[in-house]
Design an enzyme around this catalytic site. Structure first.
Site, PDB file in Angstrom:
ATOM      1  N   LYS A   1     -19.179   0.410  62.344  1.00  0.00           N
ATOM      2  CA  LYS A   1     -18.672  -0.171  61.091  1.00  0.00           C
ATOM      3  C   LYS A   1     -18.942  -1.677  61.051  1.00  0.00           C
ATOM      4  O   LYS A   1     -18.726  -2.371  62.040  1.00  0.00           O
ATOM      5  CB  LYS A   1     -17.162   0.105  60.954  1.00  0.00           C
ATOM      6  CG  LYS A   1     -16.598  -0.367  59.635  1.00  0.00           C
ATOM      7  CD  LYS A   1     -15.267   0.290  59.319  1.00  0.00           C
ATOM      8  CE  LYS A   1     -14.692  -0.218  58.018  1.00  0.00           C
ATOM      9  NZ  LYS A   1     -15.574   0.026  56.861  1.00  0.00           N
TER      10      LYS A   1
ATOM     11  N   HIS B   1     -11.647   2.482  63.584  1.00  0.00           N
ATOM     12  CA  HIS B   1     -12.895   3.063  63.090  1.00  0.00           C
ATOM     13  C   HIS B   1     -13.930   3.174  64.200  1.00  0.00           C
ATOM     14  O   HIS B   1     -13.810   2.534  65.242  1.00  0.00           O
ATOM     15  CB  HIS B   1     -13.473   2.186  61.957  1.00  0.00           C
ATOM     16  CG  HIS B   1     -12.788   2.401  60.645  1.00  0.00           C
ATOM     17  ND1 HIS B   1     -11.607   1.774  60.311  1.00  0.00           N
ATOM     18  CD2 HIS B   1     -13.115   3.190  59.591  1.00  0.00           C
ATOM     19  CE1 HIS B   1     -11.243   2.159  59.096  1.00  0.00           C
ATOM     20  NE2 HIS B   1     -12.135   3.025  58.637  1.00  0.00           N
TER      21      HIS B   1
HETATM   22  N1  LIG Z   1     -14.868   4.747  50.143  1.00  0.00           N
HETATM   23  C1  LIG Z   1     -14.852   5.570  51.188  1.00  0.00           C
HETATM   24  O1  LIG Z   1     -14.122   6.589  51.209  1.00  0.00           O
HETATM   25  C2  LIG Z   1     -15.741   5.291  52.342  1.00  0.00           C
HETATM   26  C3  LIG Z   1     -16.465   4.145  52.341  1.00  0.00           C
HETATM   27  N2  LIG Z   1     -17.309   3.863  53.372  1.00  0.00           N
HETATM   28  C4  LIG Z   1     -18.114   2.669  53.196  1.00  0.00           C
HETATM   29  O2  LIG Z   1     -19.397   3.103  52.770  1.00  0.00           O
HETATM   30  C5  LIG Z   1     -20.390   2.186  53.251  1.00  0.00           C
HETATM   31  C6  LIG Z   1     -21.445   2.966  54.028  1.00  0.00           C
HETATM   32  O3  LIG Z   1     -20.856   3.498  55.192  1.00  0.00           O
HETATM   33  P1  LIG Z   1     -21.720   4.403  56.200  1.00  0.00           P
HETATM   34  O4  LIG Z   1     -22.382   5.484  55.447  1.00  0.00           O
HETATM   35  O5  LIG Z   1     -20.829   4.718  57.330  1.00  0.00           O
HETATM   36  O6  LIG Z   1     -22.805   3.322  56.675  1.00  0.00           O
HETATM   37  P2  LIG Z   1     -24.288   3.589  57.220  1.00  0.00           P
HETATM   38  O7  LIG Z   1     -24.646   2.356  57.995  1.00  0.00           O
HETATM   39  O8  LIG Z   1     -24.384   4.906  57.869  1.00  0.00           O
HETATM   40  O9  LIG Z   1     -25.171   3.627  55.875  1.00  0.00           O
HETATM   41  C7  LIG Z   1     -25.435   2.489  55.121  1.00  0.00           C
HETATM   42  C8  LIG Z   1     -26.677   2.724  54.295  1.00  0.00           C
HETATM   43  O10 LIG Z   1     -26.957   1.500  53.588  1.00  0.00           O
HETATM   44  C9  LIG Z   1     -28.287   1.093  53.873  1.00  0.00           C
HETATM   45  N3  LIG Z   1     -28.418  -0.358  53.947  1.00  0.00           N
HETATM   46  C10 LIG Z   1     -27.969  -1.173  54.924  1.00  0.00           C
HETATM   47  N4  LIG Z   1     -28.324  -2.441  54.682  1.00  0.00           N
HETATM   48  C11 LIG Z   1     -29.038  -2.406  53.555  1.00  0.00           C
HETATM   49  C12 LIG Z   1     -29.706  -3.409  52.786  1.00  0.00           C
HETATM   50  N5  LIG Z   1     -29.693  -4.702  53.154  1.00  0.00           N
HETATM   51  N6  LIG Z   1     -30.355  -3.031  51.674  1.00  0.00           N
HETATM   52  C13 LIG Z   1     -30.359  -1.730  51.291  1.00  0.00           C
HETATM   53  N7  LIG Z   1     -29.757  -0.748  51.974  1.00  0.00           N
HETATM   54  C14 LIG Z   1     -29.110  -1.091  53.082  1.00  0.00           C
HETATM   55  C15 LIG Z   1     -28.630   1.689  55.220  1.00  0.00           C
HETATM   56  O11 LIG Z   1     -30.021   1.795  55.360  1.00  0.00           O
HETATM   57  P3  LIG Z   1     -30.737   1.408  56.783  1.00  0.00           P
HETATM   58  O12 LIG Z   1     -30.636   2.645  57.611  1.00  0.00           O
HETATM   59  O13 LIG Z   1     -32.124   1.082  56.379  1.00  0.00           O
HETATM   60  O14 LIG Z   1     -29.982   0.256  57.362  1.00  0.00           O
HETATM   61  C16 LIG Z   1     -27.910   3.040  55.127  1.00  0.00           C
HETATM   62  O15 LIG Z   1     -28.691   3.987  54.452  1.00  0.00           O
HETATM   63  C17 LIG Z   1     -19.626   1.145  54.074  1.00  0.00           C
HETATM   64  O16 LIG Z   1     -19.358   0.024  53.256  1.00  0.00           O
HETATM   65  C18 LIG Z   1     -18.330   1.855  54.445  1.00  0.00           C
HETATM   66  O17 LIG Z   1     -17.282   0.956  54.672  1.00  0.00           O
HETATM   67  C19 LIG Z   1     -17.443   4.697  54.430  1.00  0.00           C
HETATM   68  C20 LIG Z   1     -16.713   5.848  54.510  1.00  0.00           C
HETATM   69  C21 LIG Z   1     -15.781   6.232  53.474  1.00  0.00           C
HETATM   70  O1  LIG Z   2     -16.850   2.554  57.316  1.00  0.00           O
HETATM   71  C1  LIG Z   2     -16.144   3.590  57.325  1.00  0.00           C
HETATM   72  O2  LIG Z   2     -16.360   4.535  58.082  1.00  0.00           O
HETATM   73  C2  LIG Z   2     -15.044   3.666  56.369  1.00  0.00           C
HETATM   74  N1  LIG Z   2     -14.916   2.726  55.497  1.00  0.00           N
HETATM   75  C3  LIG Z   2     -13.935   2.634  54.483  1.00  0.00           C
HETATM   76  C4  LIG Z   2     -13.078   1.417  54.700  1.00  0.00           C
HETATM   77  O3  LIG Z   2     -13.606   0.343  55.023  1.00  0.00           O
HETATM   78  O4  LIG Z   2     -11.858   1.513  54.505  1.00  0.00           O
HETATM   79  C5  LIG Z   2     -13.183   3.923  54.282  1.00  0.00           C
HETATM   80  C6  LIG Z   2     -12.903   4.675  55.555  1.00  0.00           C
HETATM   81  O5  LIG Z   2     -11.927   3.986  56.251  1.00  0.00           O
HETATM   82  C7  LIG Z   2     -14.167   4.856  56.376  1.00  0.00           C
END
Ligand SMILES: NC(=O)C1=CN([C@@H]2O[C@H](COP(=O)(O)OP(=O)(O)OC[C@H]3O[C@@H](n4cnc5c(N)ncnc54)[C@H](OP(=O)(O)O)[C@@H]3O)[C@@H](O)[C@H]2O)C=CC1
Ligand SMILES: O=C(O)C1=N[C@H](C(=O)O)C[C@H](O)C1
Length: 267
Positions: free
Chosen positions: A160, A156
């Protein structure tokens, strides 16, 4: 047309949250009604860069958001600690969660399942929304019937927070349905540098790579005498997850329990 599904997105400024806001905004059957963001409380989303024409209020207080806004679905893309609170609160207000956030513990998943069942409303928690990743997990589960030596390498981007990835954990869980717990490698092997053999899930090893330039990639390697099998999936952008988010929002409206993993709702 039936009434649009009213949606709240939590984490709208994040890499995934931004994509989800665009998906909701561009889907005629969906309506964005609010966003939850720990910053910018009370501000209109349209006042933030990149969200022009999105005239919904930003709430930092989750309870306040659910008290004031009538919604059908919450899409959560934040961090596990926050995502857990959002999901629990949504369920308690009768709002159906679609959660992509990874890193929940088994106990948290169990507690959320009990709450969804008590409230008799749907909830989908999907560690990966990309169809190719679901197939990669299912193919790996199938292969595990024939190969019991397996190592998972997930790769990744370096922003992450959780390791191993939610997808790697889910893959290991699915494989373990077809493989009994067993140690792999030499019985006397020793790590000369701690962590060299990766994380241990019932004897399967999970290796987490973090590098700038990557998005989300995983290979599952199976080995047996004189042969190996590699099953690999790559997401090159976050749009790859959005068809899964869309199906999840549509499906969660028809469920009355918690579903963990998109493999359970795809034909
Ligand atoms: N299921 C799927 O297919 C996928 C899942 N994911 C998962 O989605 C999640 C988000 O990933 P991603 O978008 O890359 O992460 P980012 O870090 O880009 O976004 C996370 C968001 O959460 C907010 N956040 C962080 N900490 C807090 C807190 N303590 N309270 C409230 N809000 C908070 C951040 O705000 P701030 O900017 O203020 O920190 C930001 O807006 C992860 O858990 C990732 O593993 C990711 C890709 C695909
Ligand atoms: O954080 C990411 O980017 C992603 N998170 C998910 C995971 O933890 O598996 C899904 C995907 O791999 C992207």
């Amino acid at each position: 047309m039936a009434n649009p599904i009213k949606i709240i997105v939590a984490g709208p400024r994040g890499r995934m949250g931004k994509e989800a806001v665009m998906l909701v905004n561009n889907t005629p059957e969906f309506e964005l009604v609010a966003v939850i963001d720990r910053r910018n409380n009370g501000v209109m989303l349209s006042d933030l860069d990149g969200f022009s024409n999105m005239n919904v209020r930003i709430y930092s207080d989750v309870e306040e958001c659910f008290q004031n806004v009538e919604a059908d679905v919450l899409i959560d893309l934040t961090i596990p600690e926050t995502g857990y609170i959002h999901t629990k609160t949504a369920l308690s207000y009768g709002v159906r969660p679609v959660v992509g956030t990874t890193g929940f513990t088994k106990e948290e998943l169990e507690e959320l399942k009990e709450l969804a069942e008590e409230k008799e409303i749907g909830c989908i928690i999907a560690p990966n929304f990309a169809i190719g990743a679901i197939l990669m997990m299912k193919f790996s589960q199938m292969a595990a019937k024939y190969f019991d030596n397996v190592e998972i390498i997930e790769m990744h981007h370096d922003q992450k927070l959780d390791a191993p990835s939610g997808t790697a954990v889910k893959t290991a869980e699915m494989i373990s349905e077809n493989r009994s717990s067993q140690k792999q490698g030499h019985h006397d092997e020793q790590e000369t540098i701690s962590g060299a053999r990766g994380a241990d899930y019932e004897g399967m090893r999970i290796h987490s790579v973090r590098l700038p330039g990557l998005v989300a990639h995983q290979q599952v390697l199976f080995g047996a005498d004189g042969q190996s099998l590699t099953i690999r999936h790559d997401s090159y952008n976050r749009a790859s997850f959005m068809s899964g988010v869309k199906v999840s929002v549509e499906t969660v409206m028809t469920l009355n329990t918690l579903v963990y993993g998109l493999e359970h709702i795809l034909d």
